[in-house]
Each structure stands twice: as C-alpha cells, then as structure tokens.
Design a protein around this motif. Structure first.
Motif, PDB file in Angstrom:
ATOM      1  N   CYS A  77      -7.825 -49.906  24.544  1.00  0.00           N
ATOM      2  CA  CYS A  77      -8.711 -50.187  24.641  1.00  0.00           C
ATOM      3  C   CYS A  77      -9.312 -49.441  25.918  1.00  0.00           C
ATOM      4  CB  CYS A  77      -7.813 -51.461  25.722  1.00  0.00           C
ATOM      5  SG  CYS A  77      -7.267 -52.805  24.602  1.00  0.00           S
ATOM      6  N   HIS A  78     -10.362 -49.933  26.633  1.00  0.00           N
ATOM      7  CA  HIS A  78     -11.155 -49.438  27.653  1.00  0.00           C
ATOM      8  C   HIS A  78     -11.386 -50.390  28.637  1.00  0.00           C
ATOM      9  CE1 HIS A  78     -14.467 -46.356  28.878  1.00  0.00           C
ATOM     10  NE2 HIS A  78     -14.160 -46.644  30.426  1.00  0.00           N
ATOM     11  N   VAL A  79     -11.097 -50.035  29.770  1.00  0.00           N
ATOM     12  CA  VAL A  79     -11.168 -51.350  30.914  1.00  0.00           C
ATOM     13  C   VAL A  79     -12.479 -50.538  31.645  1.00  0.00           C
ATOM     14  CG1 VAL A  79     -10.388 -52.671  32.937  1.00  0.00           C
ATOM     15  CG2 VAL A  79      -8.727 -52.563  29.931  1.00  0.00           C
ATOM     16  N   ALA A  80     -13.638 -50.566  31.827  1.00  0.00           N
ATOM     17  CA  ALA A  80     -15.145 -49.830  32.150  1.00  0.00           C
ATOM     18  C   ALA A  80     -14.558 -50.115  33.349  1.00  0.00           C
ATOM     19  CB  ALA A  80     -15.748 -50.092  31.503  1.00  0.00           C
ATOM     20  N   PRO A  81     -15.562 -49.132  33.872  1.00  0.00           N
ATOM     21  CA  PRO A  81     -15.598 -48.793  35.911  1.00  0.00           C
ATOM     22  C   PRO A  81     -15.949 -50.005  36.287  1.00  0.00           C
ATOM     23  CG  PRO A  81     -16.520 -47.034  34.694  1.00  0.00           C
ATOM     24  CD  PRO A  81     -15.705 -48.016  33.785  1.00  0.00           C
ATOM     25  N   ASN A  82     -15.262 -50.674  37.499  1.00  0.00           N
ATOM     26  CA  ASN A  82     -15.453 -51.748  38.059  1.00  0.00           C
ATOM     27  C   ASN A  82     -15.139 -52.986  37.924  1.00  0.00           C
ATOM     28  OD1 ASN A  82     -15.787 -50.466  40.236  1.00  0.00           O
ATOM     29  ND2 ASN A  82     -17.989 -49.228  39.987  1.00  0.00           N
ATOM     30  N   SER A  83     -14.165 -52.901  36.365  1.00  0.00           N
ATOM     31  CA  SER A  83     -14.483 -54.070  35.811  1.00  0.00           C
ATOM     32  C   SER A  83     -12.581 -54.896  36.070  1.00  0.00           C
ATOM     33  CB  SER A  83     -14.444 -54.692  34.030  1.00  0.00           C
ATOM     34  OG  SER A  83     -13.481 -53.540  33.415  1.00  0.00           O
ATOM     35  N   THR A  84     -12.696 -56.422  36.312  1.00  0.00           N
ATOM     36  CA  THR A  84     -11.038 -56.645  36.330  1.00  0.00           C
ATOM     37  C   THR A  84     -10.925 -57.462  35.551  1.00  0.00           C
ATOM     38  OG1 THR A  84     -12.075 -56.844  38.696  1.00  0.00           O
ATOM     39  CG2 THR A  84     -10.640 -59.217  38.196  1.00  0.00           C
ATOM     40  N   LEU A  85      -9.480 -57.708  35.241  1.00  0.00           N
ATOM     41  CA  LEU A  85      -8.007 -58.198  34.488  1.00  0.00           C
ATOM     42  C   LEU A  85      -7.438 -59.483  35.423  1.00  0.00           C
ATOM     43  CD1 LEU A  85      -6.974 -56.307  31.688  1.00  0.00           C
ATOM     44  CD2 LEU A  85      -9.761 -56.849  32.141  1.00  0.00           C
ATOM     45  N   GLY A  86      -8.316 -60.538  35.375  1.00  0.00           N
ATOM     46  CA  GLY A  86      -7.113 -61.244  36.186  1.00  0.00           C
ATOM     47  C   GLY A  86      -5.824 -61.304  35.884  1.00  0.00           C
ATOM     48  N   GLY A  87      -5.050 -62.242  36.816  1.00  0.00           N
ATOM     49  CA  GLY A  87      -3.762 -62.271  36.165  1.00  0.00           C
ATOM     50  C   GLY A  87      -3.501 -62.727  35.578  1.00  0.00           C
ATOM     51  N   GLY A  88      -2.454 -62.227  34.612  1.00  0.00           N
ATOM     52  CA  GLY A  88      -1.676 -62.861  33.220  1.00  0.00           C
ATOM     53  C   GLY A  88      -3.372 -62.456  32.134  1.00  0.00           C
ATOM     54  N   VAL A  89      -4.457 -61.986  31.835  1.00  0.00           N
ATOM     55  CA  VAL A  89      -5.394 -61.674  30.846  1.00  0.00           C
ATOM     56  C   VAL A  89      -4.177 -60.875  29.766  1.00  0.00           C
ATOM     57  CG1 VAL A  89      -7.064 -60.407  29.913  1.00  0.00           C
ATOM     58  CG2 VAL A  89      -7.120 -61.910  32.472  1.00  0.00           C
ATOM     59  N   THR A  90      -4.767 -61.529  29.157  1.00  0.00           N
ATOM     60  CA  THR A  90      -4.093 -60.513  27.384  1.00  0.00           C
ATOM     61  C   THR A  90      -4.632 -59.873  26.638  1.00  0.00           C
ATOM     62  OG1 THR A  90      -1.991 -61.963  27.578  1.00  0.00           O
ATOM     63  CG2 THR A  90      -2.661 -60.560  25.393  1.00  0.00           C
ATOM     64  N   LEU A  91      -5.496 -58.454  26.584  1.00  0.00           N
ATOM     65  CA  LEU A  91      -6.167 -57.671  25.915  1.00  0.00           C
ATOM     66  C   LEU A  91      -5.281 -57.635  24.707  1.00  0.00           C
ATOM     67  CD1 LEU A  91      -8.618 -55.833  28.044  1.00  0.00           C
ATOM     68  CD2 LEU A  91      -8.700 -57.907  28.029  1.00  0.00           C
ATOM     69  N   GLY A  92      -6.003 -57.275  23.212  1.00  0.00           N
ATOM     70  CA  GLY A  92      -5.538 -57.379  22.136  1.00  0.00           C
ATOM     71  C   GLY A  92      -5.957 -55.190  22.025  1.00  0.00           C
ATOM     72  N   ASN A  93      -5.585 -55.025  20.969  1.00  0.00           N
ATOM     73  CA  ASN A  93      -6.079 -53.629  20.387  1.00  0.00           C
ATOM     74  C   ASN A  93      -7.724 -53.610  20.248  1.00  0.00           C
ATOM     75  OD1 ASN A  93      -3.770 -53.082  20.202  1.00  0.00           O
ATOM     76  ND2 ASN A  93      -3.272 -54.084  18.560  1.00  0.00           N
ATOM     77  N   GLU A  94      -8.009 -52.482  20.806  1.00  0.00           N
ATOM     78  CA  GLU A  94      -9.668 -51.719  20.851  1.00  0.00           C
ATOM     79  C   GLU A  94     -10.989 -52.400  21.626  1.00  0.00           C
ATOM     80  OE1 GLU A  94     -10.308 -50.372  16.778  1.00  0.00           O
ATOM     81  OE2 GLU A  94      -8.388 -50.000  16.456  1.00  0.00           O
ATOM     82  N   VAL A  95      -9.872 -53.619  23.012  1.00  0.00           N
ATOM     83  CA  VAL A  95     -10.829 -54.126  23.304  1.00  0.00           C
ATOM     84  C   VAL A  95     -11.953 -53.058  24.072  1.00  0.00           C
ATOM     85  CG1 VAL A  95     -10.729 -55.903  25.104  1.00  0.00           C
ATOM     86  CG2 VAL A  95      -9.460 -56.077  23.327  1.00  0.00           C
ATOM     87  N   LEU A  96     -13.041 -53.588  24.677  1.00  0.00           N
ATOM     88  CA  LEU A  96     -13.782 -52.867  25.648  1.00  0.00           C
ATOM     89  C   LEU A  96     -14.257 -53.972  26.705  1.00  0.00           C
ATOM     90  CD1 LEU A  96     -15.298 -50.417  26.424  1.00  0.00           C
ATOM     91  CD2 LEU A  96     -17.512 -51.995  25.458  1.00  0.00           C
TER      92      LEU A  96
END
Length: 203
Positions: A140-159
């Motif tokens: 995955c790529h969590v790009a600059p200054n982005s936010t995942l709140g508590g308990g977020v789930t990302l699969g594979n290869e998520v941008l």
C-alpha cells in the motif's frame, strides 16, 4: 565499504528512502532498471543497473512508489534475496505495540499508532497517520499528510492520496485508489476509485 544491502529504485521515492537510510552513516548499493540513470549519482551514491539475478546473500528494499510495480517486483525477486529490510526515518513515530512488516518505508513525521499492523513493502509517507488498531495490507501507499482513523482496514495495493482522510472503522478493498483530499465515510469494494468530500466512487 562492502555492504550486503541494496535499494532498488533511483527515482524521487528512491531519493527519499536513501536519505532516510544513510543519514546515520549506513552504506547501501543503489540499483535501477532505467539505463538512462545508470552511472549517475543520487545523494552521492552511484546508480548501478539492476542485475538480471540479484545475489541471494543480499538484503533489499524496493523504493518504487507505484504499488502494482512494487508488488510485481516483490514476487519476482522473492527467491533472489536474503530478505527485505524496512527503512524508518528517525523523525517518525511508531508505537511500541505496532507491527511494521519487512520491506516497509516510514517517512519523516509519519505516525503509526498503538496495535496498528502494516503489511510488507508498504509506504507510510511524510506526515501520514495510521492510527491505533489499523490493519494495512501489503504494497500500500499512504501518501503525505493523509490520515487513517482508528481501526481502519486497507486491503493490498491501496493508494491513499495526499491529504485524504478515512474515518474510523472503515474497510477498504484491494487495489482501491483514493484521490487527494478525499474524505472516506463508507466502506469501499476492491478496485474502486474514490474522490471527493464525502468520497464517492468515480465512474
């Protein structure tokens, strides 16, 4: 100085990874598969052509910004390396209970919260926040200054695009692309492209 570590990728993302890795004096070899870059220098390091077969006694890091390309190389080179090493900038913050898998990059001022889990070869870029109890897949790529709140789930290869926000508890499927500045308030199926505030699937 002899080193058994290499970084593959001498583009913009490679420069960021290299800067984080060598700032404490560590040495590393720098590979790229673009002949036009070979023989040049990046932050003082000579760029070498990626060998057809990489020495299995080496540890590597894939400094490739594109998730799909990084995933392909991860699979292609799996049996040719001794392992994948993670690069963590000293000005990032990773909770003691968080787990960051091999081959990841955590950039300056990024935060990985308590009990968060980050999968292999994932990028947590400058100033990004992966809050408590998040589950982030591989490549995955969590790009600059982005936010995942508590308990977020990302699969594979998520941008997750720059400045995007995913609200707590949201589940995002494999291969989803989230536009810059989007605010995700609902779960998203695999392969979706999300844009806007609140984010909606782009057709």
């Amino acid at each position: 100085m002899h080193t058994n570590h290499f970084i593959l990728g001498a583009g913009g993302h490679g420069k960021v990874v290299l800067d984080a890795y060598v700032r404490d004096g560590r040495d590393v070899r720098l590979f790229d598969n673009d002949p036009s870059r070979v023989g040049g220098r990046l932050l003082g390091h000579v760029i070498e052509l990626q060998p057809a077969l990489i020495n299995s006694s080496l540890f590597g890091h894939l400094a490739i910004g594109d998730n799909v390309t990084r995933r392909r190389l991860l699979a292609a080179l799996e049996d040719q390396v001794l392992g994948w090493f993670t690069v963590i900038h000293p000005h990032s913050s990773i909770a003691i209970s968080a787990k960051v898998a091999e081959g990841c990059f955590v950039a300056a001022h990024a935060i990985v919260g308590p009990d968060a889990i980050v999968g292999r070869s994932t990028i947590i870029n400058h100033g990004a926040i992966v809050d408590h109890d998040c589950r982030v897949g591989e490549c995955c790529h969590v790009a600059p200054n982005s936010t995942l709140g508590g308990g977020v789930t990302l699969g594979n290869e998520v941008l997750v695009g720059s400045g995007a926000v995913i609200l707590p508890g949201i589940c995002i499927g494999d291969g989803v692309r989230i536009g810059a500045g989007a605010v995700v308030t609902r779960n998203a199926p695999a392969g979706a492209v999300l844009v806007g505030v609140p984010a909606r699937i782009s057709l």
